[in-house]
Design an enzyme around this catalytic site. Structure first.
Site, PDB file in Angstrom:
ATOM      1  N   LYS A 112       0.825  -1.213   0.000  1.00 28.71           N
ATOM      2  CA  LYS A 112       0.000   0.000   0.000  1.00 28.71           C
ATOM      3  C   LYS A 112       0.861   1.266   0.000  1.00 28.71           C
ATOM      4  O   LYS A 112       0.430   2.312  -0.484  1.00 28.71           O
ATOM      5  CB  LYS A 112      -0.921   0.026   1.225  1.00 28.71           C
ATOM      6  CG  LYS A 112      -1.853  -1.159   1.378  1.00 28.71           C
ATOM      7  CD  LYS A 112      -3.129  -1.004   0.580  1.00 28.71           C
ATOM      8  CE  LYS A 112      -4.151  -2.126   0.810  1.00 28.71           C
ATOM      9  NZ  LYS A 112      -3.700  -3.487   0.505  1.00 28.71           N
TER      10      LYS A 112
HETATM   11  C1  LIG Z   1      -4.082  -4.534  -0.282  1.00 34.21           C
HETATM   12  C2  LIG Z   1      -3.285  -5.778  -0.325  1.00 34.21           C
HETATM   13  C3  LIG Z   1      -3.496  -6.763  -1.319  1.00 34.21           C
HETATM   14  C4  LIG Z   1      -4.594  -6.656  -2.364  1.00 34.21           C
HETATM   15  O1  LIG Z   1      -4.331  -5.682  -3.337  1.00 34.21           O
HETATM   16  P1  LIG Z   1      -5.516  -5.133  -4.266  1.00 34.21           P
HETATM   17  O2  LIG Z   1      -4.919  -3.988  -5.001  1.00 34.21           O
HETATM   18  O3  LIG Z   1      -6.602  -4.707  -3.318  1.00 34.21           O
HETATM   19  O4  LIG Z   1      -5.935  -6.251  -5.149  1.00 34.21           O
HETATM   20  C5  LIG Z   1      -2.670  -7.876  -1.322  1.00 34.21           C
HETATM   21  N1  LIG Z   1      -1.720  -8.045  -0.386  1.00 34.21           N
HETATM   22  C6  LIG Z   1      -1.494  -7.135   0.584  1.00 34.21           C
HETATM   23  C7  LIG Z   1      -0.440  -7.393   1.605  1.00 34.21           C
HETATM   24  C8  LIG Z   1      -2.252  -5.957   0.638  1.00 34.21           C
HETATM   25  O5  LIG Z   1      -2.021  -5.071   1.621  1.00 34.21           O
END
Ligand SMILES: *Cc1c(COP(=O)(O)O)cnc(C)c1O
Length: 495
Positions: A112
């Protein structure tokens, strides 16, 4: 380049306006009206560059209303200044049969950060560019990771403040400490007496309350959100697909022009959609493989064309993928069909009955690019164990879901293109599950004991942000009832 809604022909806006607004007026998502096209010389030009320089070139194709200088400043503020713990920012580790794209070297050790470090910079610049006088208050309800990444991204950013609500007792000890020790003059973290749904509904009620919003307006404050449907969160993610490709060219692992595959652990479909944009622009991508956990609504959709959220919800060891509505899928449907009325109709069906089914042609186009599979918690843990015993490399649970699905894909299709497994979190962030997968005795250890235990097995050091939590001062002690969230917002604004 202009942007408009996936659902209708509401006015076109610039990227700055799309980033400030977040969501279009008809509740659709902003999409670019055309996709920029690149050629091989563009990719070759990226190879010798730093991550920040690559980002400037890719972002410049989409954010045409920002000056090159503005983009440069935003990118440097996001990824420079020692915020990332490695030179490459998003390096590719070669495990022989798999290439692992590590997206967790940012301040909160999860992917993120790649987007939430840049979004605040783009938003603050957008406010200046559009002559906005009001201050913006970002409201977030979090079940853990997003809250911390948003706090880190928005701290001390001009003209913007941020308030995060989390369910009291509903996040992990580390996650809670990460948020409660957050520094910055423009941040607030408040516990809500209730669960995550209470916190999220509370935030939604505040956004929808006209009277409350006019009250804020009279104080010179506007509300906005940082969630994953904002164009300013999606566009930063396109960069690392290009950067990974350039890195593979640089090490000689591939030749410029060679097609490669990516496997992406997916929740809200934002990460993998960024890969789709990269492919549509001309990056040589053969397949995008969508990896899910037991909440396999996307696997079913990509295999059958039918999206159905009416199913049991499972809590898994990959909590960031425990999602039944993948909001960014709407953007894919728009780009594949080009038919806004049709997209609006499917989304209305999703809202009303929780399901919709796309036509055969749309399904066919999607299948040309996407492949999908899911694995359960047991298979995820087994994968962590196997990769560790083969390579002495520790995967986090989410990344292991992708790794296993990538293996399943190879096994079923015999496709031998170079495979990039997109790794979305540091194993330290999910140390309990990872140590359990590695069959390590952890009895009696607290969170910090677990970190030290994992460090004994992992070449990578404990991320500084996590190690520092032990001694950091708790700065946010606010707690409120779920009916009193608006009041807390007013109190924060007045301080
Ligand atoms: C948010 C997140 C995801 C999923 O990503 P998307 O863009 O929502 O598909 C996968 N792994 C982790 C560790 C995340 O924080």
């Amino acid at each position: 380049m202009k942007y408009s809604s996936t659902r209708g022909n509401s006015a076109q806006v610039t990227s700055a306006e799309a980033i400030i607004k977040g969501l279009a007026l008809d509740s659709g998502l902003f999409v670019p009206d055309e996709l920029p096209q690149i050629d091989m010389s563009f990719i070759e030009s990226l190879v010798p560059l730093s991550y920040e320089e690559r980002a400037q070139k890719v972002l410049g194709l989409f954010l045409t209303d920002y000056s090159a200088e503005e983009i440069k400043t935003c990118v440097e503020n996001a990824y420079g200044h020692g915020k990332f713990d490695c030179e490459g920012r998003a390096p590719v580790t070669d495990l022989g049969t798999m290439q692992v794209l590590e997206l967790w070297h940012g301040p909160t050790s999860a992917f993120k950060d790649m987007a939430l470090q840049l979004l605040p910079q783009l938003m603050s610049t957008a406010l200046k560019k559009t002559g906005e006088q009001d201050k913006v208050l970002i409201l977030v309800a979090t079940s853990g990771d997003t809250g911390k990444a948003a706090l880190e991204g928005f701290k001390d950013v001009d003209q913007i403040s941020i308030m995060v609500f989390y369910p009291e007792g509903g996040v992990s000890k580390i996650q809670q400490l990460q948020m409660l020790t957050q520094e910055g003059a423009n941040v607030n973290v408040t516990a809500v007496k209730g669960n995550f749904d209470d916190a999220q509904s509370g935030v939604k009620v505040i956004f929808a309350d006209q009277d409350f919003n006019s009250q804020l307006k009279s104080k010179g404050v506007k509300l906005s959100s940082a969630n994953s449907i904002n164009w300013g969160r999606l566009v930063p993610q396109i960069v690392y697909y290009f950067s990974a490709y350039a890195d593979l060219c640089k090490t000689g692992r591939i030749k410029a022009g060679e097609e490669i595959n990516f496997t992406v652990p997916t929740g809200n479909f934002g990460n993998i959609l960024a890969g789709f944009y990269a492919k549509q622009m001309g990056l040589p991508v053969h397949k995008l493989i969508c990896a899910s956990n037991a909440n396999n609504v996307l696997t079913d959709f990509l295999q059958t064309g039918r999206y159905d959220r009416n199913r049991e919800f499972y809590k898994t060891i990959t909590p960031s993928m425990d999602i039944l509505i993948s909001s960014n899928l709407e953007r894919l449907l728009y780009h594949v069909t080009g038919d806004k009325a049709q997209v609006a109709d499917w989304m209305a069906q999703l809202a009303q009955k929780g399901s919709y089914e796309v036509d055969v042609k749309t399904r066919g186009i999607i299948k040309e690019t996407f492949w999908a599979d899911f694995v359960d918690d047991e298979a995820t843990k087994k994968c962590i164990r196997q990769v560790y015993s083969q390579h002495k490399y520790v995967l986090d649970t989410h990344s292991a879901v992708a790794y296993q699905v990538a293996e399943n894909y190879r096994h079923e299709t015999k496709d031998n293109h170079v495979m990039v497994v997109v790794s979305t979190a540091s194993p330290y962030k999910f140390n309990g599950s990872v140590l359990e997968a590695l069959q390590v005795e952890t009895e009696g250890l607290d969170e910090f004991g677990l970190l030290d235990k994992l460090r004994e097995m992992n070449d990578q050091p404990i991320p500084a942000g996590l190690a520092a939590l032990k001694t950091k001062e708790v700065r946010h002690k606010g707690v409120c009832g779920k009916e009193a969230m608006a009041e807390s917002v007013l109190n924060f604004i007045e301080t």
